[in-house]
Motif scaffolding. Structure first.
Motif, mmCIF file in Angstrom:
data_model
loop_
_atom_site.group_PDB
_atom_site.id
_atom_site.type_symbol
_atom_site.label_atom_id
_atom_site.label_comp_id
_atom_site.label_asym_id
_atom_site.label_seq_id
_atom_site.Cartn_x
_atom_site.Cartn_y
_atom_site.Cartn_z
ATOM 1 N N HIS A 78 -4.500 1.936 -11.760
ATOM 2 C CA HIS A 78 -3.470 1.844 -10.723
ATOM 3 C C HIS A 78 -4.044 1.232 -9.444
ATOM 4 O O HIS A 78 -3.424 0.356 -8.832
ATOM 5 C CB HIS A 78 -2.902 3.235 -10.446
ATOM 6 C CG HIS A 78 -1.893 3.266 -9.360
ATOM 7 N ND1 HIS A 78 -0.612 2.801 -9.531
ATOM 8 C CD2 HIS A 78 -1.979 3.679 -8.064
ATOM 9 C CE1 HIS A 78 0.050 2.930 -8.398
ATOM 10 N NE2 HIS A 78 -0.763 3.464 -7.499
ATOM 11 N N LEU A 79 -5.223 1.682 -9.038
ATOM 12 C CA LEU A 79 -5.834 1.162 -7.816
ATOM 13 C C LEU A 79 -6.205 -0.312 -7.953
ATOM 14 O O LEU A 79 -6.053 -1.089 -7.001
ATOM 15 C CB LEU A 79 -7.065 1.989 -7.450
ATOM 16 C CG LEU A 79 -6.778 3.414 -6.987
ATOM 17 C CD1 LEU A 79 -8.081 4.167 -6.760
ATOM 18 C CD2 LEU A 79 -5.925 3.422 -5.752
ATOM 19 N N ILE A 129 0.833 -1.199 0.000
ATOM 20 C CA ILE A 129 0.000 0.000 0.000
ATOM 21 C C ILE A 129 0.872 1.255 0.000
ATOM 22 O O ILE A 129 0.598 2.216 -0.730
ATOM 23 C CB ILE A 129 -0.965 -0.001 1.209
ATOM 24 C CG1 ILE A 129 -1.955 -1.159 1.081
ATOM 25 C CG2 ILE A 129 -1.692 1.318 1.340
ATOM 26 C CD1 ILE A 129 -2.814 -1.110 -0.151
ATOM 27 N N ALA A 130 1.948 1.268 0.790
ATOM 28 C CA ALA A 130 2.849 2.424 0.818
ATOM 29 C C ALA A 130 3.510 2.626 -0.543
ATOM 30 O O ALA A 130 3.616 3.761 -1.034
ATOM 31 C CB ALA A 130 3.908 2.234 1.903
ATOM 32 N N TYR A 131 3.949 1.536 -1.162
ATOM 33 C CA TYR A 131 4.545 1.633 -2.496
ATOM 34 C C TYR A 131 3.518 2.143 -3.508
ATOM 35 O O TYR A 131 3.835 2.971 -4.359
ATOM 36 C CB TYR A 131 5.085 0.273 -2.932
ATOM 37 C CG TYR A 131 5.595 0.253 -4.346
ATOM 38 C CD1 TYR A 131 6.787 0.873 -4.681
ATOM 39 C CD2 TYR A 131 4.876 -0.388 -5.361
ATOM 40 C CE1 TYR A 131 7.256 0.870 -5.977
ATOM 41 C CE2 TYR A 131 5.335 -0.397 -6.659
ATOM 42 C CZ TYR A 131 6.523 0.228 -6.963
ATOM 43 O OH TYR A 131 6.983 0.230 -8.250
ATOM 44 N N GLY A 132 2.298 1.658 -3.410
ATOM 45 C CA GLY A 132 1.250 2.103 -4.327
ATOM 46 C C GLY A 132 0.945 3.578 -4.174
ATOM 47 O O GLY A 132 0.748 4.295 -5.166
ATOM 48 N N LEU A 133 0.919 4.062 -2.924
ATOM 49 C CA LEU A 133 0.682 5.483 -2.701
ATOM 50 C C LEU A 133 1.844 6.328 -3.214
ATOM 51 O O LEU A 133 1.645 7.408 -3.773
ATOM 52 C CB LEU A 133 0.433 5.752 -1.216
ATOM 53 C CG LEU A 133 -0.887 5.222 -0.669
ATOM 54 C CD1 LEU A 133 -0.937 5.414 0.841
ATOM 55 C CD2 LEU A 133 -2.056 5.911 -1.343
ATOM 56 N N TYR A 134 3.067 5.824 -3.049
ATOM 57 C CA TYR A 134 4.238 6.529 -3.569
ATOM 58 C C TYR A 134 4.182 6.616 -5.095
ATOM 59 O O TYR A 134 4.423 7.673 -5.675
ATOM 60 C CB TYR A 134 5.514 5.815 -3.109
ATOM 61 C CG TYR A 134 6.759 6.351 -3.770
ATOM 62 C CD1 TYR A 134 7.320 7.556 -3.351
ATOM 63 C CD2 TYR A 134 7.370 5.649 -4.810
ATOM 64 C CE1 TYR A 134 8.454 8.048 -3.961
ATOM 65 C CE2 TYR A 134 8.505 6.138 -5.421
ATOM 66 C CZ TYR A 134 9.044 7.339 -4.994
ATOM 67 O OH TYR A 134 10.156 7.833 -5.603
ATOM 68 N N LYS A 135 3.858 5.488 -5.724
ATOM 69 C CA LYS A 135 3.771 5.489 -7.189
ATOM 70 C C LYS A 135 2.619 6.367 -7.673
ATOM 71 O O LYS A 135 2.703 6.968 -8.745
ATOM 72 C CB LYS A 135 3.589 4.065 -7.715
ATOM 73 C CG LYS A 135 4.812 3.201 -7.616
ATOM 74 C CD LYS A 135 5.918 3.676 -8.517
ATOM 75 C CE LYS A 135 5.627 3.206 -9.921
ATOM 76 N NZ LYS A 135 6.666 3.526 -10.869
ATOM 77 N N LEU A 136 1.559 6.439 -6.908
ATOM 78 C CA LEU A 136 0.424 7.282 -7.287
ATOM 79 C C LEU A 136 0.806 8.756 -7.244
ATOM 80 O O LEU A 136 0.442 9.524 -8.131
ATOM 81 C CB LEU A 136 -0.747 7.008 -6.346
ATOM 82 C CG LEU A 136 -2.062 7.701 -6.656
ATOM 83 C CD1 LEU A 136 -2.580 7.234 -8.014
ATOM 84 C CD2 LEU A 136 -3.073 7.385 -5.590
ATOM 85 N N LYS A 137 1.575 9.130 -6.218
ATOM 86 C CA LYS A 137 1.988 10.523 -6.086
ATOM 87 C C LYS A 137 3.037 10.895 -7.126
ATOM 88 O O LYS A 137 2.962 11.956 -7.743
ATOM 89 C CB LYS A 137 2.542 10.764 -4.689
ATOM 90 C CG LYS A 137 2.953 12.191 -4.436
ATOM 91 C CD LYS A 137 3.478 12.371 -3.037
ATOM 92 C CE LYS A 137 3.961 13.806 -2.869
ATOM 93 N NZ LYS A 137 4.678 13.976 -1.636
#
Length: 93
Positions: A59-60, A41-49
């Protein structure tokens, strides 16, 4: 008529930290699954930003599938580990 309340009440005196440690010792793959889920989840939020040109919904969906797969894999390994401990490492009578 004496009741055995000392044993049952001692479980309620257990703190959150000691309860988590006890549960982690009983099933070691649960904290691994939780940590992996949080990392994904942290990696996904980083990639989203900082991400590029992918759509938000795509992406989600990808992050959801990856996180769910990691947790399911950790649960499967945990069950395999529990079965190994139950059936193969017990001493035979």
């Amino acid at each position: 008529m004496s009741t055995n309340t000392d044993v049952s009440l001692s479980l309620y005196d257990e703190g959150q930290g000691s309860k988590f440690i006890r549960k982690a010792r009983e099933a070691p793959f649960v904290p691994i699954g939780m940590a992996g889920f949080a990392a994904i989840i942290a990696y996904g939020l980083y990639k989203l930003k900082n991400g590029g040109n992918t759509k938000m919904s795509l992406h989600l969906i990808h992050m959801h599938v990856v996180a769910q797969g990691f947790v399911a894999g950790a649960m499967t390994l945990g069950m395999g580990y529990a079965m190994y401990k139950e059936f193969w490492t017990k001493p035979k009578p």
